[in-house]
Design a protein around this motif. Structure first.
Motif, PDB file in Angstrom:
ATOM      1  N   LEU A  18       0.876  -1.173   0.000  1.00 34.42           N
ATOM      2  CA  LEU A  18       0.000   0.000   0.000  1.00 34.42           C
ATOM      3  C   LEU A  18       0.910   1.218   0.000  1.00 34.42           C
ATOM      4  CD1 LEU A  18      -2.696   1.485   0.174  1.00 34.42           C
ATOM      5  CD2 LEU A  18      -2.593   1.243   2.654  1.00 34.42           C
ATOM      6  N   SER A  19       0.903   1.961  -1.100  1.00 35.73           N
ATOM      7  CA  SER A  19       1.738   3.164  -1.205  1.00 35.73           C
ATOM      8  C   SER A  19       1.099   4.312  -0.428  1.00 35.73           C
ATOM      9  CB  SER A  19       1.912   3.562  -2.672  1.00 35.73           C
ATOM     10  OG  SER A  19       0.679   4.025  -3.204  1.00 35.73           O
ATOM     11  N   ARG A  20       1.932   5.273  -0.057  1.00 36.59           N
ATOM     12  CA  ARG A  20       1.412   6.459   0.636  1.00 36.59           C
ATOM     13  C   ARG A  20       0.415   7.201  -0.257  1.00 36.59           C
ATOM     14  NH1 ARG A  20       3.283   6.789   5.353  1.00 36.59           N
ATOM     15  NH2 ARG A  20       5.333   6.014   5.880  1.00 36.59           N
ATOM     16  N   GLU A  21       0.704   7.252  -1.554  1.00 36.83           N
ATOM     17  CA  GLU A  21      -0.188   7.926  -2.506  1.00 36.83           C
ATOM     18  C   GLU A  21      -1.563   7.256  -2.530  1.00 36.83           C
ATOM     19  OE1 GLU A  21      -0.463   8.730  -7.305  1.00 36.83           O
ATOM     20  OE2 GLU A  21       1.479   8.249  -6.422  1.00 36.83           O
ATOM     21  N   ASN A  22      -1.595   5.924  -2.597  1.00 32.94           N
ATOM     22  CA  ASN A  22      -2.884   5.232  -2.634  1.00 32.94           C
ATOM     23  C   ASN A  22      -3.587   5.258  -1.284  1.00 32.94           C
ATOM     24  OD1 ASN A  22      -2.668   4.778  -5.352  1.00 32.94           O
ATOM     25  ND2 ASN A  22      -1.881   2.703  -5.135  1.00 32.94           N
ATOM     26  N   TRP A  23      -2.849   5.324  -0.176  1.00 35.14           N
ATOM     27  CA  TRP A  23      -3.462   5.478   1.140  1.00 35.14           C
ATOM     28  C   TRP A  23      -4.181   6.824   1.212  1.00 35.14           C
ATOM     29  CZ3 TRP A  23      -5.841   3.420   4.848  1.00 35.14           C
ATOM     30  CH2 TRP A  23      -5.915   3.952   6.129  1.00 35.14           C
ATOM     31  N   LYS A  24      -3.578   7.866   0.660  1.00 34.16           N
ATOM     32  CA  LYS A  24      -4.231   9.188   0.617  1.00 34.16           C
ATOM     33  C   LYS A  24      -5.533   9.105  -0.173  1.00 34.16           C
ATOM     34  CE  LYS A  24      -0.054  11.949   1.083  1.00 34.16           C
ATOM     35  NZ  LYS A  24       0.897  12.821   0.392  1.00 34.16           N
ATOM     36  N   HIS A  25      -5.513   8.352  -1.284  1.00 36.93           N
ATOM     37  CA  HIS A  25      -6.734   8.160  -2.076  1.00 36.93           C
ATOM     38  C   HIS A  25      -7.801   7.443  -1.246  1.00 36.93           C
ATOM     39  CE1 HIS A  25      -9.486   6.851  -5.205  1.00 36.93           C
ATOM     40  NE2 HIS A  25      -9.335   5.622  -4.743  1.00 36.93           N
ATOM     41  N   LYS A  77      -4.007  -4.522  -7.792  1.00 37.72           N
ATOM     42  CA  LYS A  77      -3.536  -4.749  -9.159  1.00 37.72           C
ATOM     43  C   LYS A  77      -2.214  -5.508  -9.077  1.00 37.72           C
ATOM     44  CE  LYS A  77      -2.429  -2.415 -13.479  1.00 37.72           C
ATOM     45  NZ  LYS A  77      -2.331  -1.108 -14.140  1.00 37.72           N
ATOM     46  N   TYR A  78      -2.142  -6.632  -9.804  1.00 39.06           N
ATOM     47  CA  TYR A  78      -0.947  -7.469  -9.811  1.00 39.06           C
ATOM     48  C   TYR A  78      -0.186  -7.327 -11.121  1.00 39.06           C
ATOM     49  CZ  TYR A  78      -2.517  -9.883  -5.614  1.00 39.06           C
ATOM     50  OH  TYR A  78      -2.905 -10.175  -4.327  1.00 39.06           O
ATOM     51  N   LEU A  79       1.104  -7.109 -11.011  1.00 40.53           N
ATOM     52  CA  LEU A  79       2.010  -7.126 -12.149  1.00 40.53           C
ATOM     53  C   LEU A  79       3.263  -7.875 -11.715  1.00 40.53           C
ATOM     54  CD1 LEU A  79       1.756  -3.499 -13.593  1.00 40.53           C
ATOM     55  CD2 LEU A  79       0.890  -5.595 -14.618  1.00 40.53           C
ATOM     56  N   ASN A  80       3.696  -8.840 -12.520  1.00 40.92           N
ATOM     57  CA  ASN A  80       4.886  -9.639 -12.202  1.00 40.92           C
ATOM     58  C   ASN A  80       4.816 -10.244 -10.810  1.00 40.92           C
ATOM     59  OD1 ASN A  80       6.008  -8.996 -14.739  1.00 40.92           O
ATOM     60  ND2 ASN A  80       6.755  -7.048 -13.919  1.00 40.92           N
ATOM     61  N   ASN A  81       3.640 -10.725 -10.436  1.00 41.86           N
ATOM     62  CA  ASN A  81       3.422 -11.403  -9.152  1.00 41.86           C
ATOM     63  C   ASN A  81       3.598 -10.489  -7.940  1.00 41.86           C
ATOM     64  OD1 ASN A  81       2.261 -13.879  -9.069  1.00 41.86           O
ATOM     65  ND2 ASN A  81       4.118 -14.967  -8.479  1.00 41.86           N
ATOM     66  N   LYS A  82       3.505  -9.184  -8.137  1.00 42.51           N
ATOM     67  CA  LYS A  82       3.562  -8.211  -7.045  1.00 42.51           C
ATOM     68  C   LYS A  82       2.284  -7.382  -7.085  1.00 42.51           C
ATOM     69  CE  LYS A  82       6.092  -4.279  -5.263  1.00 42.51           C
ATOM     70  NZ  LYS A  82       5.920  -2.967  -5.858  1.00 42.51           N
ATOM     71  N   GLY A  83       1.657  -7.202  -5.920  1.00 40.12           N
ATOM     72  CA  GLY A  83       0.397  -6.493  -5.859  1.00 40.12           C
ATOM     73  C   GLY A  83       0.528  -5.075  -5.345  1.00 40.12           C
ATOM     74  N   ASP A  84      -0.312  -4.213  -5.889  1.00 38.98           N
ATOM     75  CA  ASP A  84      -0.372  -2.810  -5.486  1.00 38.98           C
ATOM     76  C   ASP A  84      -1.828  -2.499  -5.151  1.00 38.98           C
ATOM     77  OD1 ASP A  84       0.385  -0.142  -5.113  1.00 38.98           O
ATOM     78  OD2 ASP A  84       0.114   0.349  -7.232  1.00 38.98           O
ATOM     79  N   ILE A  85      -2.088  -2.157  -3.895  1.00 37.02           N
ATOM     80  CA  ILE A  85      -3.451  -1.818  -3.488  1.00 37.02           C
ATOM     81  C   ILE A  85      -3.829  -0.503  -4.145  1.00 37.02           C
ATOM     82  CG2 ILE A  85      -4.967  -1.201  -1.551  1.00 37.02           C
ATOM     83  CD1 ILE A  85      -3.188  -3.064   0.183  1.00 37.02           C
ATOM     84  N   LYS A  86      -4.913  -0.534  -4.922  1.00 39.20           N
ATOM     85  CA  LYS A  86      -5.350   0.657  -5.653  1.00 39.20           C
ATOM     86  C   LYS A  86      -6.404   1.452  -4.896  1.00 39.20           C
ATOM     87  CE  LYS A  86      -2.677   0.436  -9.107  1.00 39.20           C
ATOM     88  NZ  LYS A  86      -1.645   1.479  -9.205  1.00 39.20           N
TER      89      LYS A  86
END
Length: 97
Positions: A18-25, A77-86
């Motif tokens: 969970l990136s800081r940017e997406n946490w703000k969202h 969202k998964y790319l190259n088996n790594k997930g990013d919470i959107k």
């Protein structure tokens, strides 16, 4: 300064961040500031999960709250088996394909 709020592994062993940017969202959704630990729980031990209806690289994780008869939806969202919470928010419905 770390760009991520947290990193965790999903049930399949993939790293999810969970990136800081997406946490703000996410914080733009009412009441979400109290759900950071629940977001982690939804990823590591969801009530249920489904592929995203429109995006083949996204999965939706759901954590059910009996007291409010609603779910916490966490979209990853998964790319190259790594997930990013959107995003994450409270909903009454599970979205299936």
């Amino acid at each position: 300064m770390d760009d991520n709020v947290f990193e965790i592994f999903d049930k399949k062993g993939r790293k999810v961040v969970l990136s800081r940017e997406n946490w703000k969202h996410i914080l733009r959704h009412k009441g979400m500031e109290q759900h950071l630990e629940n977001i982690k729980k939804a990823i590591s031990n969801p009530t249920t999960q489904y592929p995203h209806k429109y995006h083949p690289y996204k999965e939706n994780y759901y954590l059910y709250f009996k007291d409010i008869k609603s779910y916490l939806l966490v979209s990853v969202k998964y790319l190259n088996n790594k997930g990013d919470i959107k995003t994450a928010f409270i909903t009454r419905k599970i979205i299936k394909k």
